[in-house]
Design an enzyme around this catalytic site. Structure first.
Site, short mmCIF file in Angstrom:
data_model
loop_
_atom_site.label_atom_id
_atom_site.label_comp_id
_atom_site.label_asym_id
_atom_site.label_seq_id
_atom_site.Cartn_x
_atom_site.Cartn_y
_atom_site.Cartn_z
N SER A 213 52.38 50.44 39.68
CA SER A 213 52.50 49.26 38.83
C SER A 213 52.68 49.60 37.35
CB SER A 213 51.29 48.34 39.02
OG SER A 213 50.08 49.06 38.82
N HIS B 297 46.74 48.68 32.83
CA HIS B 297 48.10 48.27 32.48
C HIS B 297 48.18 47.99 30.98
CE1 HIS B 297 47.53 47.25 36.79
NE2 HIS B 297 48.74 47.81 36.87
N ASP C 250 41.16 44.47 32.71
CA ASP C 250 42.30 45.36 32.97
C ASP C 250 42.48 46.30 31.79
OD1 ASP C 250 44.62 46.64 33.59
OD2 ASP C 250 45.79 44.84 33.98
#
Length: 534
Positions: A265, A510, A507
């Site tokens: 990702s 990312h 998170d």
């Protein structure tokens, strides 16, 4: 054979005796000890020969199971927030599981207070076989024969040499540059990846309103991140200027070309950043054949296409539960992931990367045999860390690329981008709440970030040597040090709407879009220009 000349006590006079009656026994004994050395080794080693043949018939990957195993079985690693398992990644292995692991030969590293655990060749075979000790001959009844190098074979299992690791626990910015110098292009006067973040009041160059390719969990502006200073920085190399991404220039440069992203990702995060930067000029057409993570975009006016190949482990992978992605995966570390390896042959540029998925529970196979696991409940399986699978995965991925007959493109290894969990791991309230970059050398590369980085450089160097024989190019896209200095660039809790009734991990893996990851495309333009200049 050497026989004793006399059995009489030393010092007593010896009288000559008739030798005729002794000739027959001497002849018999001589015959026996001539025949035994010839036939005895073949009998003794018949079972061992079978074992050695099994080992020697295995591929290089299977034999090398003894390499690069790490003793730290309870390292606390952050898991990817987007793809977290049902159990925390830092679940320790039960003590009773460690007690049931087979004994293995060890070599104590110098100046290291930790014991190192290894798999030996005997662990690869079905059962451990040791040669029977040779019976000692009675020298008074039978003369002991000399050991013959021609007939005698030593089947002791070789001592396993542990993976060489730098005694330093952390590396400064300058140390990192020295470490990467062997795989970077020494002919270039400017090292793009040695530098620091400097103020850039002109950023950002797109917003969540102008780009539709931003996924929800990276859309920090949409979810009202209160600070915006993280958008006002650019990367400045020490020895040169790195131009800000020019979308028109880039599209002209890649006219008629193709670009593939292979990875997880974060690789997709990079691809979406590129699409957003290009959106100032033109939007691509989505020609994806599926609705999963594998995507394909075409810029028709420029005959340029971008593809994303979903391969978080890079190698052949199977789900232990087809309907539950949170369950452990089976990793066949010596087998190609044919989904992407069969499709990249026509691409001009391939950017390969992987990282955070290697902290998930996994089962490791070589030659289709289970050789270890990470965070598995089985007590009869060797428990190893992610370093073992990470090295094997990149080695196999690069070997796959080098084996492609029709591939003529340039492969870029985009190195590991560190996460920035502070005040706890990802599942224990860890967060990344900083609002500005670290200063140069304020943050050191250490721990698993350092180990992953070194593994990537090691395997890239091997791939470069193999690629030169076929005329293939493998280049370093070194994002590790620049991104290590950007703890402020993650979504944290600003990738979703706040729900007071739900606890969702922050998170810190990312990157916000727009955000620091946009600099990766500044790097990309310069790297592609250098290839044209060759």
């Amino acid at each position: 054979m050497k026989f004793q000349s006399s059995e009489l006590p030393i010092g007593k006079p010896q009288t000559r005796r008739k030798t005729a009656p002794k000739l027959a026994p001497l002849i018999v004994i001589t015959i026996l000890f001539t025949i035994i050395p010839i036939y005895y080794p073949s009998i003794r080693y018949s079972s061992q020969k079978k074992i050695s043949e099994v080992i020697s018939s295995n591929s290089e990957d299977t034999i090398q199971v003894v390499d690069h195993l790490d003793n730290d079985l309870q390292v606390n690693h952050p898991c990817p927030v987007e793809d977290v398992p049902t159990k925390p990644c830092n679940v320790p292995i039960k003590e009773e599981q460690q007690q049931h692991e087979p004994e293995q030969e060890q070599e104590k590293p110098e100046k290291d207070d930790k014991s190192t655990k290894f798999v030996t060749k005997s662990d690869i075979t079905d059962k451990k076989v040791q040669p029977e000790p040779r019976k000692k001959l009675d020298r008074h009844n039978q003369p002991a024969r000399k050991k013959s190098g021609h007939h005698q074979r030593d089947f002791t299992v070789p001592k396993v040499v542990p993976e060489k690791t730098d005694q330093k626990k952390q590396l400064s910015n300058d140390d990192v540059r020295i470490l990467s110098s062997e795989v970077s292009r020494s002919s270039e006067s400017c090292d793009l990846f040695s530098g620091e973040w400097v103020k850039n009041p002109e950023g950002p160059y797109y917003t969540n309103d102008t780009c539709y390719a931003i996924q929800q969990h990276q859309n920090c502006l949409k979810f009202e991140r209160p600070d915006s200073d993280f958008l006002k920085w650019r990367w400045k190399p020490d020895a040169c200027e790195l131009p800000i991404f020019d979308p028109t220039q880039f599209l002209e440069f890649v006219r008629g070309k193709s670009l593939a992203f292979v990875g997880d990702s974060v690789a997709r995060n990079h691809m979406q950043s590129l699409i957003c930067l290009l959106s100032k000029v033109v939007y691509p057409e989505d020609v994806s054949e599926t609705q999963d993570e594998n995507r394909r975009w075409i810029y028709k006016d420029y005959d340029f296409n971008i593809s994303m190949f979903w391969a978080p482990y890079l190698v052949k992978t199977e789900k232990t539960d087809p309907n539950d992605v949170t369950q452990p995966f089976n990793l066949y570390l010596d087998e190609f992931d044919e989904f992407w390896t069969n499709q990249i042959q026509g691409f001009d540029y391939v950017i390969i990367s992987a990282g955070h998925w290697f902290f998930r529970p996994t089962m490791f196979y070589l030659n289709r045999r289970l050789v270890g696991c990470l965070y598995c409940p089985q007590s009869n399986v060797n428990h190893v860390t992610s370093y073992f699978s990470y090295r094997r995965a990149f080695r196999t991925a690069f070997r796959a690329i080098n084996s492609l007959e029709n591939y003529k493109g340039v492969t870029f290894l985009r190195t590991f981008a560190p996460s920035h969990f502070e005040n706890g791991p990802w599942d224990k309230g860890g967060d990344c709440a900083r609002t500005k970059p670290f200063k140069r050398n304020e943050k050191k590369l250490e721990g698993y970030n350092l180990e992953f980085y070194k593994i990537q450089l090691d395997e890239l160097k091997i791939a470069q040597r193999a690629g030169r024989r076929r005329g293939l190019k493998f280049r370093l896209f070194d994002a590790t040090q620049p991104m290590l200095l950007r703890p402020d660039g993650h979504p944290s809790k600003y990738g979703r709407y706040t729900n007071p009734n739900a606890t969702v991990p922050n998170d810190c893996v990312h990157w916000c879009l727009p955000g620091p990851i946009d600099a990766w495309n500044d790097f990309l333009v310069e790297l592609l220009k250098r290839e044209v200049g060759d």
